[in-house]
Design a protein around this motif. Structure first.
Motif, short mmCIF file in Angstrom:
data_model
loop_
_atom_site.label_atom_id
_atom_site.label_comp_id
_atom_site.label_asym_id
_atom_site.label_seq_id
_atom_site.Cartn_x
_atom_site.Cartn_y
_atom_site.Cartn_z
N VAL A 178 -43.70 -76.19 -13.19
CA VAL A 178 -43.10 -76.68 -14.44
C VAL A 178 -42.69 -75.51 -15.31
CG1 VAL A 178 -43.60 -77.89 -16.59
CG2 VAL A 178 -44.35 -78.86 -14.42
N LEU A 179 -43.55 -74.51 -15.43
CA LEU A 179 -43.25 -73.36 -16.28
C LEU A 179 -42.03 -72.59 -15.79
CD1 LEU A 179 -46.88 -72.01 -16.80
CD2 LEU A 179 -45.40 -72.94 -18.58
N LYS A 180 -41.88 -72.50 -14.48
CA LYS A 180 -40.81 -71.69 -13.92
C LYS A 180 -39.48 -72.42 -13.87
CE LYS A 180 -43.65 -68.60 -11.08
NZ LYS A 180 -43.96 -68.14 -9.70
N GLU A 181 -39.53 -73.76 -13.75
CA GLU A 181 -38.29 -74.49 -13.46
C GLU A 181 -37.85 -75.44 -14.56
OE1 GLU A 181 -38.99 -76.40 -9.73
OE2 GLU A 181 -39.86 -74.60 -8.84
N SER A 182 -38.76 -75.85 -15.43
CA SER A 182 -38.40 -76.87 -16.41
C SER A 182 -37.72 -76.26 -17.63
CB SER A 182 -39.64 -77.65 -16.86
OG SER A 182 -39.29 -78.57 -17.86
N LEU A 216 -46.91 -64.81 -12.48
CA LEU A 216 -46.55 -65.02 -13.89
C LEU A 216 -46.72 -63.75 -14.71
CD1 LEU A 216 -48.19 -68.52 -14.55
CD2 LEU A 216 -45.74 -68.01 -14.41
N TYR A 217 -47.63 -62.85 -14.29
CA TYR A 217 -47.84 -61.61 -15.05
C TYR A 217 -46.55 -60.78 -15.11
CZ TYR A 217 -52.86 -62.42 -15.17
OH TYR A 217 -54.10 -62.95 -15.42
N SER A 218 -45.78 -60.82 -14.04
CA SER A 218 -44.55 -60.04 -14.02
C SER A 218 -43.32 -60.86 -14.41
CB SER A 218 -44.33 -59.44 -12.62
OG SER A 218 -44.35 -60.46 -11.64
N SER A 219 -43.39 -62.18 -14.18
CA SER A 219 -42.20 -63.01 -14.43
C SER A 219 -42.14 -63.59 -15.84
CB SER A 219 -42.14 -64.16 -13.41
OG SER A 219 -43.24 -65.03 -13.58
N ILE A 220 -43.23 -63.46 -16.62
CA ILE A 220 -43.25 -64.08 -17.96
C ILE A 220 -42.11 -63.56 -18.84
CG2 ILE A 220 -44.88 -62.38 -18.89
CD1 ILE A 220 -46.05 -64.63 -20.61
N LYS A 221 -41.71 -62.33 -18.63
CA LYS A 221 -40.63 -61.76 -19.45
C LYS A 221 -39.30 -62.48 -19.21
CE LYS A 221 -41.19 -57.62 -17.85
NZ LYS A 221 -41.03 -56.16 -17.60
N HIS A 222 -39.17 -63.06 -18.02
CA HIS A 222 -37.89 -63.68 -17.65
C HIS A 222 -37.88 -65.19 -17.87
CE1 HIS A 222 -37.29 -59.75 -15.89
NE2 HIS A 222 -38.32 -59.93 -15.06
N LEU A 223 -39.03 -65.76 -18.26
CA LEU A 223 -39.08 -67.20 -18.51
C LEU A 223 -38.52 -67.50 -19.90
CD1 LEU A 223 -42.65 -68.05 -17.15
CD2 LEU A 223 -40.46 -68.28 -15.97
N ARG A 224 -37.76 -68.57 -19.99
CA ARG A 224 -37.18 -68.95 -21.28
C ARG A 224 -38.17 -69.84 -22.02
NH1 ARG A 224 -31.55 -71.17 -19.06
NH2 ARG A 224 -32.98 -71.80 -17.41
N LEU A 225 -39.09 -69.20 -22.74
CA LEU A 225 -40.16 -69.93 -23.41
C LEU A 225 -40.01 -69.83 -24.92
CD1 LEU A 225 -43.21 -68.63 -21.32
CD2 LEU A 225 -41.97 -70.78 -20.99
#
Length: 635
Positions: A178-182, A216-225
């Motif tokens: 959900v975090l990565k795709e929603s 998630l430690y490395s990808s959090i910067k790229h998530l649109r949150l």
């Protein structure tokens, strides 16, 4: 909404019945639960070519109600999770296992099929599927306490080791998807909240080996949150590194330190780079652009500190060691943004949390230096401006500043006692004149709390001996300041704010219990009559009638402190009746009031006699002030 209020009431009613008849309630809900889940899990058959095909409006209405019923059932199942933990855990372990597996299936179904993203001619349907997945994650969050109990059981019974690890890993995979795709803010927020609860309550060590989570430690910067979802996700990722893993001997603190330091440096790069901007202290435009970065970083780092408040020393040490550079950076930024009430508020919030949680790790010297910085920069002038001209934000900034001072004066040790004179001077000379006439101001409560905590924890600043001495003359230091502080309390009893009144009555009572305040000669000679007069006048006026019991008890305790009541009955009471009941009561009535106050010295009788006295005064005042015909008899 009205529906949500009704639903919560209905669920709570069912829980009350479940407390009495748990087996019957579980049996009834179980059949409905299974039926509702089967209907939901079959809804993917409605999808054709990435669109939800619903043939008629009647079918739309039916599907809408089905999804609403499913959400209601999920909410009930989340609330019923308490029936499967504690003393009921082992007895209902298999049923609980079935429910958690069913919830896992629902979460996986929602994350895999993403029906809320499918096209549909009716927006109510896609909204219903979105709400269903959000509620599924919220229900899983409620079941985290059961999952924590399962992991605990697995430590003593290896039968459950694999299953607990497998269930947790599967749930995490469904939630991380959900975090990565929603793109739904509401759904992402629910997923982040779930991870915070999982990593804070269950604390499964196996999560550290789960690639979907560690990525998630490395990808959090790229998530649109959004800001709050980002903070929640950072908190959950840091929980794994900060909080001790239950039941494991080797906690790998050094390895955690390296990972946490790197992770924080990655997500705070913009914040840390502010120190490398030589023009920041003099460039208002640059300062304005940096505001969102500073505020978000302070909130995120403050969350981490607040999260370890009740944790072990090793966790707090790790938190302090990794956050030390950010605390220094915040102190460096403080003078730059001292004129900015928005940023100041967040800075004071952050430092109050840091001081409260990490004071031992920071050391008294560092805290002392930080507070000196605040007092020197945010002293008299800035505080006055914040209260007078800062509006709501300025009041909040001043409130947070006083809260920090409250924390400082409450701490033991000579490093913190240095601030007592300056704090009292600031309060009495600068703050009190500004707030004394303000109505229902939140800063008032904090101000009086600061005075109370200063007296409570620094009694030796006024009285040399820390022992409770009754009936003996004690030498008083700084007597003028002591009287000023207590007269500030007295002033509050003349205001209409009932909350401040209650707070300060309780404060005086506690000071009397701990330090025998009412028996101190300086109080008896200078303040006793004033406080008693105000209390009786308030009772007569009925202006704070909800507090009549608290006021009566405080009056009793003050009267009891004057050498077994004679001063109250023979000196104070006649003087009060003569001077404070106004001219509506004649001398004969005054004598009757004094004589009618029975001289009982036990608390229940005194309170009853005081109530009768107050009623008599009101009676005489009402009778004498009424417009009676000429020649009427006066009582």
């Amino acid at each position: 909404t009205e529906w949500q209020v009704f639903l919560v009431s209905a669920v709570e009613t069912m829980m009350k019945v479940a407390d009495l008849l748990p087996a019957e309630v579980l049996s009834i809900t179980d059949s409905v639960w299974k039926e509702t889940c089967n209907i939901y899990l079959a809804t993917d058959k409605l999808v054709r070519n990435s669109r939800i095909e619903v043939e008629s409006e009647e079918d739309v209405l039916k599907l809408d109600y089905t999804l609403k019923d499913f959400c209601t059932q999920l909410q009930l199942m989340g609330r019923m999770s308490v029936l499967f933990i504690g003393e009921f855990f082992l007895d209902r372990l298999q049923t609980g296992m079935d429910y958690i597996k069913q919830l896992l299936a629902l979460a996986s179904f929602g994350s895999t099929n993403k029906l809320y993203l499918c096209g549909c001619n009716y927006s109510v349907i896609t909204a219903g599927f979105l709400e269903a997945h959000v509620q599924t994650l919220a229900t899983l969050k409620a079941w985290c306490h059961w999952l924590a109990a399962l992991h605990s059981e697995a430590l003593s019974d290896s039968t459950y080791t694999w299953v607990s690890s497998d269930i947790t890993s599967s749930i995490v995979s469904a939630v991380v998807a959900v975090l990565k795709e929603s793109e739904s803010e509401k759904l992402v927020h629910a997923a982040a909240h779930f991870l915070v609860t999982l990593t804070g309550t269950v604390r499964p060590p196996s999560i550290w080996k789960l690639k979907q989570f560690t990525d998630l430690y490395s990808s959090i910067k790229h998530l649109r949150l959004k800001s709050e979802a980002h903070r929640l996700l950072v908190r959950s990722l840091c929980n794994v590194l900060l909080l001790p893993w239950p039941g494991i001997q080797e906690q790998k603190w050094e390895e955690r330190r390296k990972h946490l330091s790197k992770f924080l440096r990655d997500i705070t790069e913009d914040f840390r780079n502010l120190r490398n901007e030589p023009s920041l202290p003099h460039n208002p435009e640059l300062q304005k652009r940096a505001e969102p970065v500073i505020i978000h970083s302070l909130l995120t780092l403050g969350d981490l500190v607040d999260n370890v408040l009740n944790e072990v020393t090793q966790t707090k040490k790790l938190c302090h060691d990794t956050l030390h550079e950010y605390i220094d950076l915040s102190l460096w930024l403080f003078p730059i943004y001292i004129q900015n009430p928005d940023v100041c508020e967040y800075m004071f919030n952050f430092f109050h949390t840091v001081f409260d949680v990490l004071k031992t790790q920071m050391g008294a010297v560092y805290v002392e230096q930080a507070v000196h910085t605040f007092l020197n920069l945010f002293g008299q002038n800035q505080l006055t401006q914040a209260i007078l001209n800062g509006g709501a934000i300025g009041s909040r900034v001043a409130d947070k500043f006083l809260t920090i001072l409250t924390f400082i004066v409450s701490e033991p040790g000579p490093s913190f006692r240095k601030f007592v004179p300056g704090t009292l001077s600031l309060c009495l000379e600068n703050v009190f004149p500004l707030i004394m006439d303000r109505k229902a101001d939140a800063i008032k409560s904090t101000f009086y709390q600061l005075l109370y905590q200063t007296l409570l924890h620094n009694w030796q600043f006024f009285f040399k001996s820390s022992l409770k001495v009754t009936g003996k003359v004690t030498e008083v230091n700084n007597s003028d300041i002591f009287l000023q502080v207590l007269r500030c309390f007295g002033q509050s009893f003349m205001d209409s704010d009932i909350h401040i009144f209650r707070q300060n009555v309780l404060a005086l009572e506690h000071l009397n219990q701990k330090w025998n305040l009412y028996s101190k000669q300086i109080f008896v000679e200078n303040l006793m009559a004033e406080f008693l007069s105000v209390f009786l006048q308030v009772l007569i006026a009925k202006s704070h009638n909800l507090l009549r019991e608290e006021i009566a008890i405080a009056t009793y305790n003050m009267a009891a402190a004057t050498q077994d009541f004679p001063a109250f009955f023979h000196k104070f009471l006649p003087h009060f009746v003569r001077n404070c009941t106004n001219q509506l009561i004649d001398e004969n009535q005054q004598a009757m009031l004094v004589q009618g106050f029975t001289k009982d010295t036990d608390l229940p009788s005194f309170v009853a006699n005081l109530a009768k006295f107050v009623n008599d005064v009101r009676f005489y005042q009402n009778i004498n002030s009424s417009l009676l015909p000429s020649g009427s008899v006066k009582f």
